[in-house]
Scaffold this active site. Structure first.
Site, mmCIF file in Angstrom:
data_model
loop_
_atom_site.group_PDB
_atom_site.id
_atom_site.type_symbol
_atom_site.label_atom_id
_atom_site.label_comp_id
_atom_site.label_asym_id
_atom_site.label_seq_id
_atom_site.Cartn_x
_atom_site.Cartn_y
_atom_site.Cartn_z
ATOM 1 N N GLY A 2 -5.884 -10.617 6.680
ATOM 2 C CA GLY A 2 -5.999 -11.012 8.002
ATOM 3 C C GLY A 2 -5.599 -9.682 8.985
ATOM 4 N N SER A 29 10.975 -44.024 -7.970
ATOM 5 C CA SER A 29 10.112 -42.998 -7.887
ATOM 6 C C SER A 29 9.931 -42.538 -6.399
ATOM 7 C CB SER A 29 8.747 -43.684 -8.569
ATOM 8 O OG SER A 29 7.782 -42.831 -8.320
ATOM 9 N N CYS A 43 5.715 -39.832 -7.030
ATOM 10 C CA CYS A 43 4.450 -40.041 -7.314
ATOM 11 C C CYS A 43 3.609 -39.688 -6.020
ATOM 12 C CB CYS A 43 4.259 -41.626 -7.800
ATOM 13 S SG CYS A 43 4.933 -42.741 -6.682
ATOM 14 N N GLY A 88 8.031 -41.999 -3.239
ATOM 15 C CA GLY A 88 6.567 -41.927 -2.767
ATOM 16 C C GLY A 88 6.467 -41.130 -1.516
ATOM 17 N N THR A 89 6.319 -39.900 -1.998
ATOM 18 C CA THR A 89 6.625 -38.957 -0.684
ATOM 19 C C THR A 89 5.627 -38.852 0.277
ATOM 20 O OG1 THR A 89 5.801 -37.252 -2.217
ATOM 21 C CG2 THR A 89 8.211 -37.407 -2.014
ATOM 22 N N MET A 102 -4.856 -5.751 10.608
ATOM 23 C CA MET A 102 -5.533 -4.674 11.117
ATOM 24 C C MET A 102 -6.340 -3.878 10.246
ATOM 25 S SD MET A 102 -4.459 -1.702 13.575
ATOM 26 C CE MET A 102 -5.025 -0.161 12.237
ATOM 27 N N ARG A 159 -1.860 -48.354 -8.934
ATOM 28 C CA ARG A 159 -2.057 -49.112 -7.736
ATOM 29 C C ARG A 159 -2.906 -50.361 -7.759
ATOM 30 N NH1 ARG A 159 -3.008 -43.537 -4.875
ATOM 31 N NH2 ARG A 159 -4.370 -43.216 -6.703
ATOM 32 N N ARG A 167 2.811 -50.687 -9.828
ATOM 33 C CA ARG A 167 3.372 -50.985 -8.438
ATOM 34 C C ARG A 167 2.724 -52.218 -8.090
ATOM 35 N NH1 ARG A 167 1.817 -47.359 -3.339
ATOM 36 N NH2 ARG A 167 -0.093 -48.111 -3.550
ATOM 37 N N ARG A 222 -3.313 -1.778 -6.579
ATOM 38 C CA ARG A 222 -2.513 -2.684 -6.620
ATOM 39 C C ARG A 222 -2.951 -3.921 -7.387
ATOM 40 N NH1 ARG A 222 -5.372 -4.826 -0.783
ATOM 41 N NH2 ARG A 222 -7.496 -5.004 -1.890
ATOM 42 N N LYS A 272 0.920 -1.265 -0.216
ATOM 43 C CA LYS A 272 0.154 0.026 0.080
ATOM 44 C C LYS A 272 0.710 1.254 -0.168
ATOM 45 C CE LYS A 272 -3.899 -0.349 2.313
ATOM 46 N NZ LYS A 272 -4.240 -0.755 3.790
ATOM 47 N N ARG A 295 -3.390 3.078 8.429
ATOM 48 C CA ARG A 295 -3.767 1.888 7.645
ATOM 49 C C ARG A 295 -2.281 0.971 7.586
ATOM 50 N NH1 ARG A 295 -4.499 4.721 1.822
ATOM 51 N NH2 ARG A 295 -5.875 2.748 1.562
ATOM 52 N N GLU A 347 10.621 -44.607 -0.376
ATOM 53 C CA GLU A 347 9.807 -44.244 0.553
ATOM 54 C C GLU A 347 10.203 -44.341 1.878
ATOM 55 O OE1 GLU A 347 5.913 -45.788 -0.466
ATOM 56 O OE2 GLU A 347 7.028 -47.766 -1.329
ATOM 57 N N TYR A 391 10.520 -36.497 -14.099
ATOM 58 C CA TYR A 391 9.066 -36.520 -14.187
ATOM 59 C C TYR A 391 8.456 -36.409 -12.798
ATOM 60 C CZ TYR A 391 8.160 -41.372 -12.807
ATOM 61 O OH TYR A 391 8.210 -42.606 -12.378
ATOM 62 N N HIS A 447 -14.978 -27.803 8.504
ATOM 63 C CA HIS A 447 -15.170 -28.909 7.954
ATOM 64 C C HIS A 447 -15.758 -29.127 6.468
ATOM 65 C CE1 HIS A 447 -17.895 -32.369 7.612
ATOM 66 N NE2 HIS A 447 -17.045 -33.104 8.259
HETATM 67 P P1 ADP Z 1 -7.444 -2.401 3.462
HETATM 68 O O1 ADP Z 1 -6.266 -2.681 3.465
HETATM 69 O O2 ADP Z 1 -8.521 -3.231 4.298
HETATM 70 O O3 ADP Z 1 -8.213 -2.150 2.070
HETATM 71 P P2 ADP Z 1 -7.213 0.787 3.656
HETATM 72 O O4 ADP Z 1 -6.219 1.215 4.393
HETATM 73 O O5 ADP Z 1 -7.123 0.766 2.123
HETATM 74 O O6 ADP Z 1 -7.717 -1.022 4.108
HETATM 75 O O7 ADP Z 1 -8.692 1.449 4.054
HETATM 76 C C1 ADP Z 1 -9.962 1.182 4.055
HETATM 77 C C2 ADP Z 1 -10.593 2.174 3.372
HETATM 78 O O8 ADP Z 1 -10.544 3.126 4.120
HETATM 79 C C3 ADP Z 1 -10.176 2.687 1.977
HETATM 80 O O9 ADP Z 1 -10.809 2.187 1.119
HETATM 81 C C4 ADP Z 1 -10.729 3.973 2.049
HETATM 82 O O10 ADP Z 1 -12.028 4.116 1.494
HETATM 83 C C5 ADP Z 1 -10.811 4.583 3.472
HETATM 84 N N1 ADP Z 1 -9.553 5.386 3.806
HETATM 85 C C6 ADP Z 1 -8.273 5.040 3.836
HETATM 86 N N2 ADP Z 1 -7.792 6.140 4.179
HETATM 87 C C7 ADP Z 1 -8.229 7.157 3.985
HETATM 88 C C8 ADP Z 1 -8.021 8.525 3.819
HETATM 89 N N3 ADP Z 1 -7.106 9.110 4.163
HETATM 90 N N4 ADP Z 1 -9.018 9.267 3.568
HETATM 91 C C9 ADP Z 1 -10.253 8.813 3.350
HETATM 92 N N5 ADP Z 1 -10.434 7.549 3.283
HETATM 93 C C10 ADP Z 1 -9.503 6.653 3.588
HETATM 94 MG MG MG Z 2 3.848 -46.104 -0.004
HETATM 95 MG MG MG Z 3 -7.946 -0.971 0.967
#
Ligand code: ADP
Ligand code: MG
Ligand code: MG
Length: 927
Positions: free
Chosen positions: A121, A808, A875, A810-811, A123, A581, A637, A356, A43, A112, A789, A895, A474
């Site tokens: 995942g 071959s 294999c 057999g991992t 913040m 097999r 085999r 991106r 970013k 950000r 193996e 292979y 699951h």
């Molecule tokens: P993510 O990585 O989850 O995409 P971002 O850091 O891109 O999170 O932020 C999510 C959203 O927050 C952005 O798409 C935008 O809409 C808003 N945002 C982030 N920074 C600003 C900013 N400086 N001004 C206005 N909106 C912002």
């Molecule tokens: Mg075996």
């Molecule tokens: Mg974003």
């Protein structure tokens, strides 16, 4: 470039060259640039690059990943980081003519996170930082919009409370929803300034209650707390989990971006949106995206209000729309890849907030790569790397036909198992079975979450939809194993199993209603869509493969036991069979009685008699496979699994025998049927046969069958089994040859640990082969080799190669025996090991390069020392996993062999491995 910033810092640390921790961007120029993803994260690098390109990006600064690594080591940041941050903030304040959270025109910022690879995942972003009880009033006066100001402040408390102070989202949602109810507001935007003010007061109470202190009013304190929370988020469970499944290093750390706010929630001339420069589902070259007027941040994706298609923007604000198109087209040209972008419009002025390389489906990846070559944007060589080998699976499963009808997406969950499914809703596994009516009616099993008790329903359903659970739930794991479409964790859907209904988007769906699932994108669609068949012969796929194949040097074979699978594998491009097999062939209805008779025989004569009956059937099996693979090598085999797998379970037998005297005649007849394959013809036979059977089962019982009488140990104990199999193979080979089919049999001896084992079994195979060929008066070229193996086999590979004409790996077993993990019991251990980071990946899925891989390498080298041209392959399951395929290439294997559905993936992975060496490209793939 550092000269224009941070003069004080330079003075402070005269002794050693100061690390540049903070990179400024703004005023048309950035300290960093787009290449600096290691330091600035994806970013931050994107923001710097866009700033340098003169695009409208709100100014700010990026605290680089080094500071995060420092934070992880020491639990804090150094004085230098703080100092550089203060300097950058001062510079930002100067540029903007504002002070953070102070004065009549307060500066507000977003904080950000942003690592080198985009990581959902991590913040959540904090917006509107700098607001407090005073600055909110200033903002209200300045904007002449108290509603907007209060809305921004309540958002800050909510986001800050959740991500920095760790307060459950629901604690705030409850307050907000109660207020909406009280004011009879339908939408968030229906709450006025006064109502929002009341919300703020209650939010503050929530903060106080959970943290025993007040919401921090000092903007600087807010900033430092938010920054540190971003650093800490690198190691939260979600982030760790994401890194594990995506193979991202834990050591990278994240950057923190602090950026001046722009406001999409300033009224009806403001808005915010996201988009792609091409369609990420189909790859079509069309502008694709969504936006919302009078909204901020994640409102677009949060599903609170329904976003509008980006083409509408053209009508509402044509200038802004044209500018956005122009900018994003430029970005795509600049990065030479499809872009995923985020923007905000503040009072008719456009700001870019992120760009991106966009994620895409396999089909889209192939199409975009080809089109970009045609447009002259990238070369064919680059195009090869634009598709993740695993994504080719998309071409091998059915998909929804979306052309004919306008579709309504009800919810988007996780794309847990690819493919498409269309059917009528059922809510329990039993209903699924009843309603499916032996496969006549398509049904979709909808559950909160599936459990092992649902398996029978999952088996008959066309697809599975769950409202909870992740990619490793699951439902996800089981359906992937079944090759069945699944959308998991579609959180917007409420599944009411009691009422037997599902509710989503204000609509209620009952049993029998039609829905359509797209397991490749995670979409749940209303109604009955058509489906399109799998298309391994798709012209675009063929084109891309046509570009990559010339680079490939390693062959790709398939693991297939029966002609049907072999034929399928061939259509996917398999160049032989790497593992056939033979035991699977014995389970057929006609064969199993003879197989059992063979196992039950307590003398050689009886055993030979049973084997004689099996011989013609085995011969037919092999002939079928040879025919399917006409002209290509087939590795067969010899019998591998422990024999008791073919017999009833000891416990069951004991119970049946013990209860026999108390059974009535109907129950006894049931037993006659059950044991008819073991020679029970009438009730009178039961006692005798069952006791004999139990005695034999006791004899064969092993404490650890995986390390017991199996593999070549079987053939050595009962040489007549190997003899029969060899005879069946070569008689089939001769018969096929006579019909003009070209056969290349390779007989493979499993679980060899010593040269003498190999010599023993190879001697039998060669003797029988020569007998058969002499009898029939022909010649056929064949090989006798072994599976490696066991670690011992790798250690003495030079010895074994004296007898073995090919290896071959057999991992699966090799991983099992190298780690000392039992494959059947390892699941419990792995969960802990992966969560604690003791293992980065499941070694049964991704070849363990450092350990098992070293044995592979050593055995290959030692084997070839003895036999220069030794043919070497793999294999195990790993043969179709891209990173393992790459390792096999680097180790010089001839292979890889994998299940038919992974052949395409393996071909592309093998081509990429060779091409990246030849072209010296590294990590050219889209991540
Ligand atoms: P993510 O990585 O989850 O995409 P971002 O850091 O891109 O999170 O932020 C999510 C959203 O927050 C952005 O798409 C935008 O809409 C808003 N945002 C982030 N920074 C600003 C900013 N400086 N001004 C206005 N909106 C912002
Ligand atoms: Mg075996
Ligand atoms: Mg974003």
């Amino acid at each position: 470039m550092a000269t224009q910033t941070l003069p004080e810092t330079m003075e402070v640390s005269e002794s050693k060259p100061a690390t540049k921790y903070v990179y400024f961007f703004g005023g048309g120029k950035a300290d960093g640039n787009g290449k600096m993803k290691d330091e600035l994260g994806g970013k931050g690098a994107g923001l710097a690059e866009m700033t340098n390109a003169g695009l409208p990006v709100p100014p700010g600064f990026t605290i680089q990943t080094d500071a995060c690594r420092e934070y992880m080591r020491t639990g804090g940041v150094s004085h230098e980081v703080d100092q550089q941050m203060e300097d950058a903030l001062a510079r930002l304040e100067k540029l903007q003519g504002q002070k953070l959270g102070k004065g009549d025109n307060p500066l507000l910022v977003s904080v950000r996170s942003g690592a080198k690879f985009s990581m959902p995942g991590m913040m959540d972003t904090i917006l509107n930082l700098g607001l407090n009880d005073q600055s909110v009033e200033a903002l209200a006066r300045l904007s002449n919009n108290p509603r907007f100001a209060n809305d921004s402040y309540r958002r800050l408390i909510q986001m800050f409370g959740n991500v920095v102070l760790d307060i459950e989202k629901s604690a705030f949602d409850e307050v907000f929803d109660a207020k909406k109810k009280q004011k009879k507001a339908r939408l968030d935007t229906d709450l006025d300034a006064k109502a929002l003010k009341e919300v703020i007061e209650e939010y503050k109470k929530v903060v106080k209650k959970h943290t025993r202190r007040d919401f921090p009013q000092d903007p600087h304190e807010q900033l430092i707390m938010a920054r540190d929370a971003v650093f800490r988020s690198w190691n939260n469970d979600r982030a760790k989990h994401y890194r594990r499944i995506n193979n991202i290093s834990d050591d990278l750390g994240t950057a923190v971006n602090v950026q001046a706010m722009v406001f999409g929630n300033l009224g009806e001339t403001s808005g915010t949106g996201v988009g792609f420069t091409r369609n990420p589902a189909t790859g079509a070259k069309e502008f694709y995206g969504e936006f919302l007027m009078n909204a901020q941040g994640e409102d677009v994706v949060a599903g609170i209000r329904t976003p509008v298609h980006i083409l509408e923007l053209q009508k509402i604000m044509p200038d802004v729309y044209n500018q956005l198109r122009e900018i994003t087209t430029r970005l795509e040209k600049h990065y030479r890849d499809m872009q995923d972008f985020e923007f905000t419009i503040q009072d008719r002025k456009l700001y870019m907030l992120q760009t991106r390389n966009g994620k895409r489906t396999g089909r889209a990846a192939v199409r975009i790569a080809i089109q970009m070559v045609e447009e002259g944007l990238i070369t064919k060589e680059e195009a090869i790397f634009r598709v993740e080998p695993n994504q080719l699976y998309d071409f091998l499963v059915p998909r929804l036909d979306e052309k004919k009808s306008k579709i309504e997406v009800l919810a988007t969950g996780l794309p847990a198992s690819p493919g498409a499914a269309v059917g009528q809703i059922v809510f329990t596994a039993d209903e699924a079975v009843a309603k499916a009516n032996g496969g006549k009616n398509p049904v979709i099993l909808v559950r909160g979450e599936t459990t092992p008790e649902d398996i029978h329903g999952m088996e008959v359903a066309k697809g599975i939809l769950t409202s909870r659970g992740g990619m490793t739930s699951h439902a996800a794991v089981v359906t992937r194993g079944m090759g069945k479409c699944c959308v998991a964790g579609a959180g917007d859907i409420v599944v009411d199993e009691k009422k037997r209904e599902m509710r989503v988007k204000g609509q209620t769906f009952k049993e029998g209603d039609w829905i359509s699932l797209d397991g490749t994108t995670g979409r749940v669609i209303k109604g009955k869509l058509g489906t399109l068949d799998a298309s391994p012969d798709d012209p675009e796929l063929q084109k891309l493969m046509g570009w990559s194949e010339p680079f490939r040097t390693m062959k790709v074979r398939a693991n297939a036991d029966i002609p049907r699978d072999a034929i399928q594998a061939r259509t996917f491009g398999a160049e032989g069979i790497g593992l056939c097999r033979t035991e699977h062939m014995f389970f057929g209805e006609k064969k199993i009685p003879h197989m059992r008779a063979m196992i039950l025989a307590d003398n050689e004569k009886d055993r030979r008699a049973a084997l004689k009956k099996l011989l013609p059937m085995q011969r037919d099996d092999f002939a079928g496979v040879f025919k399917a693979m006409d002209g290509l090598p087939v590795t067969i085999r010899t019998l591998d699994p422990p024999l008791h797998e073919f017999l009833p379970r000891r416990e069951e037998l004991t119970v049946d025998l013990a209860l026999l005297p108390s059974y009535d005649s109907k129950q006894k007849k049931g037993l006659v049927a059950k044991y008819k394959d073991y020679g029970v013809k009438a009730v009178g036979d039961l006692k005798r046969v069952l006791s004999g059977l139990l005695a034999r089962v006791e004899q064969l019982h092993e404490f650890n069958p995986m390390l017991g009488l199996r593999g070549c140990r079987l053939g050595i104990t009962y040489p007549e089994i190997t003899e029969m199999q060899a005879r069946a193979i070569f008689e089939a080979a001769v018969d096929c040859t006579k019909k003009g089919i070209k056969v290349h049999p390779e007989v493979m001896i499993p679980l060899v640990a010593t040269l003498k084992e190999m010599t023993n079994q190879a001697a039998i195979v060669r003797r029988v082969a020569e007998e058969v060929l002499k009898e029939k008066g022909t010649r056929i070229d064949y090989l006798v080799g072994t599976m490696i193996e066991l670690p011992r086999a790798a250690l003495v590979a030079d010895e074994i190669a004296k007898e073995a004409e090919f290896f071959s790996f057999g991992t699966n077993d090799l991983t099992q025996t190298t780690f000392g993990f039992s494959r059947d019991d390892v699941a419990k251990i792995l969960t802990t090991y992966l969560a604690d980071g003791i293992l980065k990946q499941d070694p049964f899925a991704v070849l363990d390069r450092e350990g098992v891989g070293q044995l592979v390498k050593m055995a290959t080298e030692r084997g070839r020392k003895t036999r220069g041209k030794l043919k070497v392959g793999i294999c195990g399951e790993h043969g179709g996993e891209p990173s393992s395929v790459e390792f096999c290439y680097q180790t010089g294997l001839d292979y890889v062999s994998c299940s038919p559905f992974r052949v395409l993936t393996a071909r592309l992975a093998a081509a990429q491995a060779a091409a990246s060496e030849k072209l010296k490209v590294e990590g050219g793939r889209t991540k």
